[in-house]
Design an enzyme around this catalytic site. Structure first.
Site, PDB file in Angstrom:
ATOM      1  N   TYR A 148       3.470   4.389 -11.934  1.00 12.27           N
ATOM      2  CA  TYR A 148       2.705   4.786 -10.772  1.00 12.27           C
ATOM      3  C   TYR A 148       3.564   5.411  -9.811  1.00 12.27           C
ATOM      4  O   TYR A 148       4.816   4.593  -9.688  1.00 12.27           O
ATOM      5  CB  TYR A 148       2.137   3.630 -10.145  1.00 12.27           C
ATOM      6  N   ASP A 241      11.918   6.832  -9.756  1.00 14.32           N
ATOM      7  CA  ASP A 241      11.309   6.089  -8.557  1.00 14.32           C
ATOM      8  C   ASP A 241      11.690   4.704  -8.606  1.00 14.32           C
ATOM      9  O   ASP A 241      11.324   3.920  -9.416  1.00 14.32           O
ATOM     10  CB  ASP A 241       9.669   6.276  -8.955  1.00 14.32           C
ATOM     11  N   LYS A 269       9.490   0.326   0.167  1.00 14.49           N
ATOM     12  CA  LYS A 269       9.035  -1.060  -0.332  1.00 14.49           C
ATOM     13  C   LYS A 269      10.322  -1.962   0.390  1.00 14.49           C
ATOM     14  O   LYS A 269      10.357  -1.889   1.829  1.00 14.49           O
ATOM     15  CB  LYS A 269       9.021  -1.573  -1.737  1.00 14.49           C
TER      16      LYS A 269
HETATM   17  C1  LIG Z   1       4.521   1.205  -4.162  1.00 15.17           C
HETATM   18  C2  LIG Z   1       4.854   2.289  -5.101  1.00 15.17           C
HETATM   19  C3  LIG Z   1       4.987   3.663  -4.721  1.00 15.17           C
HETATM   20  C4  LIG Z   1       3.932   3.936  -3.464  1.00 15.17           C
HETATM   21  O1  LIG Z   1       4.367   3.366  -2.292  1.00 15.17           O
HETATM   22  P1  LIG Z   1       3.457   3.513  -1.020  1.00 15.17           P
HETATM   23  O2  LIG Z   1       4.292   2.962   0.021  1.00 15.17           O
HETATM   24  O3  LIG Z   1       2.417   2.553  -1.467  1.00 15.17           O
HETATM   25  O4  LIG Z   1       3.188   4.494  -0.906  1.00 15.17           O
HETATM   26  C5  LIG Z   1       5.301   4.521  -5.434  1.00 15.17           C
HETATM   27  N1  LIG Z   1       6.206   4.489  -6.420  1.00 15.17           N
HETATM   28  C6  LIG Z   1       6.408   3.100  -6.929  1.00 15.17           C
HETATM   29  C7  LIG Z   1       6.860   2.690  -7.940  1.00 15.17           C
HETATM   30  C8  LIG Z   1       5.694   2.021  -6.356  1.00 15.17           C
HETATM   31  O5  LIG Z   1       5.625   0.725  -6.844  1.00 15.17           O
END
Ligand SMILES: *Cc1c(COP(=O)(O)O)cnc(C)c1O
Length: 430
Positions: A148, A241, A269
């Protein structure tokens, strides 16, 4: 003996919420649909503990889905945010704290010399993709099934039926054209990865280095190294990511822990300490392509917001070596305890962990990819989670999410959690 949750007030709020908010929530997983119940509305939280509107108290393993590595309402973070707020909440002009945060991040993350802040991880992923395409003059992206990267069109792609096929839109409203340039391959499958790299010229190979959005499914030995090698060979940029893993699994994230260094990194995060902040970064050469240094356009009214930057800076400054040792020990104690509790109840699970993250997969087989994660007994996971909630533990309400222990989780919290977990395993076994 199964116990049940008192949730009158949550139920009342939910009944009103569904008339004004789709599904009653502002982000889908909060609805708790995947574990077969309605959402729990939060009243407040402190440290590792969450208190809902019915007065139930839980040991929290969601922790805002990752940002709260120091737990809720940490006094130093609150103080930093309050001090920043007293000076004004947003300027649309640069501040000293943004420079300090950028320096702090660059000091920690091996691949990051320069960075641009955004307000969400989705924005960071969207922007890093634009930069990779601009830098390579290519359009195609490779992503892994079950990974994701936020809800941007081009990465909301499901695997097609072949080995390395164009992605199919994973949501109504995503145009087929938006995912036509996204090739989806199974995680931990060197053959599929090689085939894709032989067939396409990629702008970027995108990966969560320790994927944690299908549950935690770490890379097989050598897989990240292969990814690095094939990216270079292909002429693609390797993009990690690290929105979840960044500043969590090690000071410099999964890239530091694995020694595999990407070209570009998306962060989020933890970097915002519980306020909306994210970032993407890389070498000077790549990042200087971003406007106004270069001509790759990307902007944000609230990017580098003073409150979020203050929270992020306070969060990072408290993350010393001892903090990482403690978080690793907490994670290991929980993972070991979960294994033992499940075994005692005769429930077949796979507990997977890296420092700061773990998942209890309801599967008799090891889970190494998205297909394995999807094959888990999600009904049993749901029943277990409902039992945990009734016993004072707040779990991520989906099999495909990681648990987020924090530095606020004490030995007492761990003990109470494992006791509740054992009882919940017994509930569902019996
Ligand atoms: C949470 C998440 C996102 C998206 O971040 P948001 O602040 O919710 O838009 C992207 N990549 C990873 C791996 C994530 O866990």
């Amino acid at each position: 003996m199964p116990v049940s949750l008192k949730d009158t007030r949550s139920a009342e709020l939910f009944a009103r919420a569904v008339h004004r908010l789709p599904g009653g929530v502002n982000s889908p997983v909060r609805a708790m649909k995947a574990i077969g119940r309605d959402p729990v509305f939060v009243q407040r939280a402190q440290g590792a503990e969450l208190i809902d509107v019915d007065g139930n108290r839980y040991v929290d393993y969601v922790c805002s889905w990752g940002p709260l590595i120091h737990g809720h309402a940490h006094p130093e973070i609150l103080e930093a945010v309050a001090a920043a707020a007293a000076h004004g909440t947003s300027f649309g002009a640069p501040t000293e704290a943004e420079v300090l945060l950028a320096e702090e991040v660059a000091r920690r993350v091996p691949s990051v010399d320069m960075l641009r802040m955004t307000s969400s991880g989705t924005e960071a992923a969207m922007s890093v993709v634009r930069l990779a395409r601009a830098a390579t003059g290519r359009e195609k992206l490779l992503k892994f099934a079950g990974a994701y990267h936020g809800h941007l069109d081009g990465l909301l792609a499901d695997a097609g039926s072949g080995l390395a096929t164009a992605g199919l839109p994973a949501s109504p409203g995503v145009p087929a054209a938006a995912t036509a340039n996204t090739i989806v391959v199974p995680w931990n499958d060197p053959h599929a990865l090689r085939v894709a790299c032989e067939q396409h010229e990629f702008a970027a190979l995108l990966a969560e280095p320790y994927p944690a959005n299908m549950g935690l499914v770490p890379p097989a030995s050598g897989f990240l190294e292969l990814l690095r090698e094939l990216a270079t060979e292909n002429g693609a940029l390797l993009v990690f990511d690290e929105v979840i893993t960044g500043f969590r699994v090690a000071p410099g994230g999964a890239q530091e822990r694995s020694g595999v260094i990407p070209d570009l990194t998306a962060m989020g995060k933890v970097i915002g300490g519980g306020l909306p902040a994210a970032a993407y970064g890389g070498s000077e050469a790549l990042m200087n392509l971003v406007a106004p240094a270069g001509d790759v356009y990307q902007a944000g009214t609230l990017s580098g917001n003073p409150l979020a930057v203050a929270a992020g800076l306070a969060t990072l400054r408290m993350l010393d070596d001892d903090a990482y040792r403690r978080l690793a020990a907490t994670t290991e104690a929980l993972a070991d305890g979960m294994r033992a509790a499940a075994a005692a109840a005769g429930v077949p699970v796979q507990v997977v962990s890296v420092p700061g993250l773990f998942t209890t997969f309801f599967s008799a087989e090891p889970v190494t990819d998205y297909a394995g994660a999807r094959a888990c007994d999600t009904e049993a996971y749901g029943a277990w989670c409902r039992a945990l909630l009734a016993r004072g533990v707040f779990p991520p309400a989906a099999q495909f999410e990681a648990w987020f222990p924090s530095l606020a989780h004490t030995d007492e919290h761990i003990g109470a959690t494992l006791e509740a977990a054992a009882a919940a395993f017994a509930d569902i076994a019996g």
